[in-house]
Design a protein around this motif. Structure first.
Motif, short mmCIF file in Angstrom:
data_model
loop_
_atom_site.label_atom_id
_atom_site.label_comp_id
_atom_site.label_asym_id
_atom_site.label_seq_id
_atom_site.Cartn_x
_atom_site.Cartn_y
_atom_site.Cartn_z
N VAL A 25 0.82 -1.22 0.00
CA VAL A 25 0.00 0.00 0.00
C VAL A 25 0.85 1.27 0.00
O VAL A 25 2.04 1.23 0.31
N ARG A 75 -3.72 2.88 0.56
CA ARG A 75 -4.37 2.42 -0.69
C ARG A 75 -3.47 1.41 -1.38
O ARG A 75 -2.24 1.61 -1.42
N ASP A 76 -4.09 0.34 -1.94
CA ASP A 76 -3.29 -0.67 -2.63
C ASP A 76 -2.54 -0.05 -3.80
O ASP A 76 -3.12 0.72 -4.55
#
Ligand code: AMP
Length: 443
Positions: free
Chosen positions: A277, A282-283
């Motif tokens: 992430v 967030r990925d």
């Protein structure tokens, strides 16, 4: 659940089975091991210890280490293993603080660690022997649990440490050896085995991890010993359990991307979810580098008495590992570096491991560590500390190799030839110690 149940169960099932070995000599059967643990527990209770108390274990590897460890569990205490090479003052601090890591975990995560090991890393049979060639206060010690659970043997080398010749001798006399080894130990063992023509007979499994294993080294190790290696990636916060590269993949040379896989730390273990992430959680896309975070039952519940560190490390149920890595389409995780080891030069991220992998291919290079040195214009610049194999090392040749393999901005600006790299007694290179040299003697 009290994990001492595992010892009691093995002692009931196989009381006469050999349990503790000092070198090749059996010093306790399972009945004897359990009896010692029970007596230690009685002794602790007699001295006023109550369930939940913590017992600091500050000693080097001996068979008594395990008797005391299991005795403490038998009594309902938590064990705080302390590296025996620490200074007395440092150990005193840890004892006083009662172990920032292991003491904080409930036993449920150690159950998860042990079961995941049996599912993903290796099977354990009563005829096996766990050999402790690395300090039991660390990863090697973690592996005693599944071997007690399965009633296998526990072997403490008489040298108390890692001596390649002694290990190969014990492989012959004790047999079916299982051991955890840091990458530097694997390299030393293989160098010795090559010299004496040993092909790994008597060694069932070598679990490696704890630091980067360079592709060239593991390739050579498999050439010498065959499919006896399994890689694991974990950290104190989720002991020995994040990803693994199983034995058949370590040895596979048929897959079109076997080399990349060998340079990875494998796939998420069965009980774990693993993501990469950005700073906001967030990925990041496939093959791009982000911080590795993971979730699963082996993750600690908190750091002991350190709510700030807990809050920054455990977020919404995910453990932020501090490691930078990339996941590929098939779920293989390749670690780039600890976030603090990453070099930022001219605003660009450089992962030292990538440069190290290239330099290690040069025949004159035995070991290498790449670090960032503070630089007025660039923020940091790349510097390589190199240990030569035998004769002199030619920086121009190393630079030419880098030119042919990696982008110009990643090339070391200086090669510093040293006799040896600073390492802790688990065999990890101490990059902080290398960076400190720059602080003392600016370029
Ligand atoms: P420790 O908590 O002292 O066991 O250190 C754990 C750290 O060692 C991890 O966060 C990684 O940075 C590193 N590490 C552990 N296993 C591996 C591995 N298989 N390959 C590369 N680095 C590893």
């Amino acid at each position: 659940m009290n994990l001492a149940n595992w010892l009691a169960r093995s002692a009931t099932l196989t009381p006469d089975a050999p349990a503790l070995l000092h070198g090749a000599e059996v010093v306790a059967t399972y009945a004897g091991f359990a009896d010692r643990a029970a007596r230690i527990a009685t002794g602790l209770h007699g001295r006023g210890a109550v369930a939940g108390d913590r017992l600091a274990l500050f000693m080097s590897n001996t068979p008594d280490y395990l008797a005391i460890w299991w005795g403490a569990w038998w009594a309902g205490l938590a064990v705080v293993p302390i590296n025996s090479k620490l200074h007395e003052k440092e150990a005193a601090y840890i004892a006083q603080h009662s172990g920032a890591r292991f003491a904080a975990v409930s036993v449920a995560n150690l159950v998860a660690m042990s079961l995941t090991y049996l599912a993903d890393v290796d099977e354990v049979y009563p005829t096996d022997a766990a050999l402790y060639a690395a300090p039991m206060s660390h990863g090697a010690g973690c592996y005693n649990l599944m071997h007690v659970m399965k009633g296998a043997r526990h072997v403490v080398p008489r040298s108390g440490g890692f001596e390649p010749a002694e290990i190969l001798e014990l492989a012959g006399s004790v047999g079916s050896i299982h051991m955890f080894a840091a990458p530097t130990m694997v390299r030393r063992l293989i160098t010795h085995a090559e010299a004496v023509g040993h092909r790994g007979e008597g060694i069932r499994t070598i679990v490696y991890g704890g630091g980067p294993m360079y592709v060239a080294d593991i390739e050579k190790a498999v050439d010498q010993f065959g499919p006896r290696f399994v890689q694991i990636y974990g950290q104190g916060e989720t002991p020995m359990t994040i990803t693994g590269l199983p034995r058949h993949l370590v040895a596979d040379r048929t897959h079109p991307r076997w080399r990349e896989r060998l340079g990875s730390v494998g796939i998420a273990m069965s009980s774990m979810e693993v993501r990469t992430v950005d700073e906001a959680g967030r990925d990041v896309p496939e093959d791009e580098v982000g911080e590795v975070i993971c979730r699963g039952p082996s993750v600690m519940s908190a750091y002991w008495q350190n709510p700030d560190a807990t809050a920054s490390t455990l977020r919404d149920g995910w453990l932020w590992t501090g490691d930078m890595g990339a996941l590929d389409a098939e779920g293989f995780l390749t670690l780039k570096d600890r976030s603090k080891d990453m070099i930022v030069s001219g605003g660009t991220n450089i992962y030292p491991r990538e440069v190290e992998e290239v330099l290690l291919r040069h025949p004159d290079v035995a070991e290498v560590a790449v670090v960032g040195r503070p630089h007025e214009d660039w923020g940091e610049e790349v510097v390589a500390f190199v240990v030569g194999r035998a004769g002199p090392v030619d920086p121009a040749a190393l630079d030419a190799l880098c030119q042919s393999e990696i982008a110009r901005f990643k090339r070391p600006k200086e090669y510093i030839v040293v006799e040896a790299l600073p390492k802790n007694n688990y065999g990890k290179v101490l990059k902080t110690a290398l960076r400190e040299r720059f602080a003392k003697a600016p370029a």
